[in-house]
Design a protein around this motif. Structure first.
Motif, mmCIF file in Angstrom:
data_model
loop_
_atom_site.group_PDB
_atom_site.id
_atom_site.type_symbol
_atom_site.label_atom_id
_atom_site.label_comp_id
_atom_site.label_asym_id
_atom_site.label_seq_id
_atom_site.Cartn_x
_atom_site.Cartn_y
_atom_site.Cartn_z
ATOM 1 N N ILE A 58 -10.823 -98.675 61.196
ATOM 2 C CA ILE A 58 -10.972 -97.945 60.033
ATOM 3 C C ILE A 58 -10.063 -98.695 58.785
ATOM 4 N N VAL A 59 -10.638 -98.953 57.681
ATOM 5 C CA VAL A 59 -9.903 -99.765 56.500
ATOM 6 C C VAL A 59 -9.882 -98.687 55.666
ATOM 7 N N VAL A 60 -8.380 -98.620 55.316
ATOM 8 C CA VAL A 60 -8.376 -97.429 54.097
ATOM 9 C C VAL A 60 -7.508 -98.225 53.108
ATOM 10 N N SER A 61 -7.930 -98.628 52.013
ATOM 11 C CA SER A 61 -7.506 -99.422 50.901
ATOM 12 C C SER A 61 -7.684 -99.082 49.446
ATOM 13 N N ASP A 62 -6.557 -99.099 48.702
ATOM 14 C CA ASP A 62 -6.561 -98.634 47.359
ATOM 15 C C ASP A 62 -6.366 -99.822 46.181
ATOM 16 N N GLY A 66 0.404 -101.005 45.282
ATOM 17 C CA GLY A 66 0.731 -101.949 46.349
ATOM 18 C C GLY A 66 2.082 -101.509 46.793
ATOM 19 N N ILE A 67 2.715 -102.031 47.905
ATOM 20 C CA ILE A 67 3.995 -101.767 48.616
ATOM 21 C C ILE A 67 4.751 -102.908 48.205
ATOM 22 N N SER A 112 -3.388 -107.516 51.278
ATOM 23 C CA SER A 112 -4.324 -107.207 50.425
ATOM 24 C C SER A 112 -4.270 -107.912 49.279
ATOM 25 N N GLU A 113 -5.076 -108.489 48.547
ATOM 26 C CA GLU A 113 -4.952 -109.069 46.954
ATOM 27 C C GLU A 113 -4.287 -107.882 45.978
ATOM 28 N N ARG A 114 -4.653 -106.711 46.066
ATOM 29 C CA ARG A 114 -4.408 -105.655 45.118
ATOM 30 C C ARG A 114 -4.383 -104.581 45.870
ATOM 31 N N GLY A 115 -3.381 -103.587 45.679
ATOM 32 C CA GLY A 115 -2.731 -102.328 46.179
ATOM 33 C C GLY A 115 -2.653 -102.179 47.508
#
Length: 125
Positions: A58-62, A66-67, A112-115
């Motif tokens: 499960i991939v959860v991305s926003d 970002g961090i 990830s590129e963003r978020g």
């Protein structure tokens, strides 16, 4: 999924994937991740799932801030928070990690590129 009016949550793929975790515990995991996204400026959280060899990913991305690189290694440490002044306790991701471990699952922060993007692995039902 828990409703959150601060941002949009979209299931991109795999919404019917059965997981070996109760709906209640899955909701706690997702609610913590979605809450963190909302608190860090995201407008959209995307969730997708796929399964292979008895496990689901499960991939959860926003699309939030970002961090930071200096915090990436600390996000799962109990009591680590960048939001102490606004009431953050640093318990959310620790709870997520413990719940997933109790169900033979894992979670990791992935590039990830963003978020922010987390990848969860759990046994399929």
């Amino acid at each position: 999924l828990p409703a959150d009016t601060r941002l949009a949550v979209r299931v991109e793929a795999g919404g019917g994937t059965g997981l070996r975790i109760s709906a209640e515990n899955a909701a706690i995991v997702l609610a913590n991740l979605i809450d963190n996204s909302a608190r860090h400026g995201a407008g959209l959280v995307s969730i997708s799932a796929a399964s292979a060899a008895g496990r689901a990913t499960i991939v959860v991305s926003d699309d939030g801030a970002g961090i930071s690189p200096s915090n990436r290694g600390k996000v799962f440490e109990p009591f680590f928070t960048t939001r102490r002044e606004s009431g953050g306790t640093g318990m959310g991701l620790g709870i997520v990690l413990a719940l997933l471990k109790a169900h033979d699952g894992t979670i990791r922060l992935v590039d990830s590129e963003r978020g922010t993007r987390f990848e969860i692995s759990l046994p399929v039902a």
